[in-house]
Scaffold this active site. Structure first.
Site, short mmCIF file in Angstrom:
data_model
loop_
_atom_site.label_atom_id
_atom_site.label_comp_id
_atom_site.label_asym_id
_atom_site.label_seq_id
_atom_site.Cartn_x
_atom_site.Cartn_y
_atom_site.Cartn_z
N SER A 97 -2.85 -3.71 -3.26
CA SER A 97 -2.23 -2.46 -2.82
C SER A 97 -3.30 -1.40 -2.56
CB SER A 97 -1.25 -1.95 -3.88
OG SER A 97 -0.55 -0.82 -3.42
N SER A 102 0.85 -1.20 0.00
CA SER A 102 0.00 0.00 0.00
C SER A 102 0.88 1.24 0.00
CB SER A 102 -0.92 0.04 1.23
OG SER A 102 -1.89 -0.98 1.18
N ASP A 152 -3.94 2.24 -2.35
CA ASP A 152 -3.28 3.47 -2.79
C ASP A 152 -4.22 4.64 -2.57
OD1 ASP A 152 -0.99 1.98 -3.82
OD2 ASP A 152 -2.36 1.33 -5.39
#
Length: 389
Positions: free
Chosen positions: A305, A267, A307
């Site tokens: 991830s 992340s 983001d």
């Protein structure tokens, strides 16, 4: 041992100054991007090349290192030094990929304001941080009747280097990060919320950068702070550093180092500050450019991830007083004047990611070691591709 950076609450006060000295020594031999000649973009940086180049913005860290398996921490960003609940700043959130836990984001999206410090920590400590931020807010003078607080807390998962299930971040660690938040230089690398993070197969961490717009574009400042914990194929100034060094996501397995983490997952939290008088709509657009800026460094934006970018403005024109209900005039930068801020957000995000990697020191936890990115080899690649001389 739990340690903090800067002056702090009584819980960690004695360790604070020790940790500050240790952190300074740890990064003394680690360069920032510009020390290597790596200077992304066209706009100049601020004096500190940090998010704190936006006047009034403060940053504080608490670093939690205990025994062989605890490597975590907290980073707090304060948009100004006053009562944030009573004097809310305009803010917005942009989600690149929502595999993450950004507490408080829905109210920011709905109302376009931020009313607490922004806190970054590890995934399983979000609840603790929310509790601490709420307690911090209701305890402030003037907030005696406050019954609703929208704590804004983001995270990345540092479980690869940290005993994340042990829930080692406490309320006091969060309060200490808020209490230590100051203007001036920002410690980067393996500190605060970046203590246990990894990026592009190397040690990640906290990074920051800023840009100052020329007078013809308003002379505004914009700064970025990142908590990097993601994967992809590292590119620096256009040079394929990850490929050249044989460490990148989706690479063939390495028989010599099977323990290397080349997963694209992870992340990244990005916090963008500016002093430009932009409203929540355009702050969301600026936040989007920060997420786009991760792509310049090679992010895969993978399934796993999270983001996220949070953007705010310190402009008094755009603040909202608690309970304010009457119309008032504001001078707001029109949408056609926002493009230079987009460019600044792209550039500062890119450089902040580089700084997070270059400033980070290697870490060992539970018998597993994550290397710091090798400065000499990075320099060789940058020279090979003509990025630096």
């Amino acid at each position: 041992m739990s340690v903090a950076h800067g002056s702090c609450t009584n819980v960690v006060l004695a360790a604070a100054f020790v940790c500050a000295a240790i952190a300074a020594a740890a990064v003394a031999d680690r360069p920032r991007a510009r020390d290597l000649g790596l200077a992304p973009g066209v706009f100049p940086t601020g004096r500190l090349n940090a998010i704190t180049d936006v006047a009034g913005v403060r940053v504080g860290h608490t670093t939690v290192v205990q025994g062989d398996i605890v490597r975590t921490g907290v980073t707090a960003i304060l948009p100004h030094g006053g009562n944030l609940f009573q004097d809310k700043v305009a803010g917005a959130v942009f989600v690149g990929n929502a595999f993450g836990k950004l507490a408080g984001s829905t109210q920011v999206a709905e109302l376009g304001t931020i009313e607490t410090p922004i806190v970054l920590t590890n995934t399983l400590s979000v609840g603790t941080a929310v509790d601490a931020v709420v307690r911090y807010t209701v305890a402030q003078a003037g907030n005696e009747r406050v019954q609703s607080v929208n704590a804004l807390v983001g995270e990345t998962n540092d479980g690869g280097l940290n005993d994340i299930r042990g829930l080692h971040v406490t309320r006091d660690h969060v309060l200490a990060a808020i209490a230590t938040a100051t203007g001036g230089p920002v410690t980067e690398g393996s500190v605060g919320a970046g203590t246990g993070t990894q990026c592009y197969g190397w040690k990640g961490g906290i990074g920051t950068s800023s840009r100052l717009l020329p007078a013809r574009y308003g002379g505004y400042a914009l700064g970025v702070l990142v908590q990097t914990n993601f994967g992809g194929v590292l590119t620096m100034g256009g040079a394929p550093v990850g490929k050249e060094l044989g460490r990148y996501s989706f690479a063939p397995p390495r028989t010599d180092r099977p323990e290397l983490d080349t997963s694209p997952d992870g992340s990244c939290m990005v916090v963008v500050a500016t002093d430009a008088p932009v409203d929540a709509r355009d702050l969301r657009r600026i936040a989007a450019r920060a997420i786009f800026g991760l792509g310049r460094t090679g992010s895969s934006y993978s399934h796993g991830s999270g983001d996220f970018a949070i953007a705010f403005t310190t402009s008094p024109e755009m603040r909202t007083k608690f309970g304010e209900s009457q119309p008032r005039q504001r001078n707001v930068l029109p949408a056609d004047g926002v493009s230079p801020l987009f460019q600044a957000a792209l550039e500062a995000t890119e450089e902040a990611v580089y700084n997070s990697l270059l400033q980070a020191t290697g870490a060992t936890s539970g018998g597993r070691t994550v290397d710091a990115i090798p400065i000499d080899k990075v320099t060789e690649v940058l020279k090979k591709y003509g990025v630096v001389k």
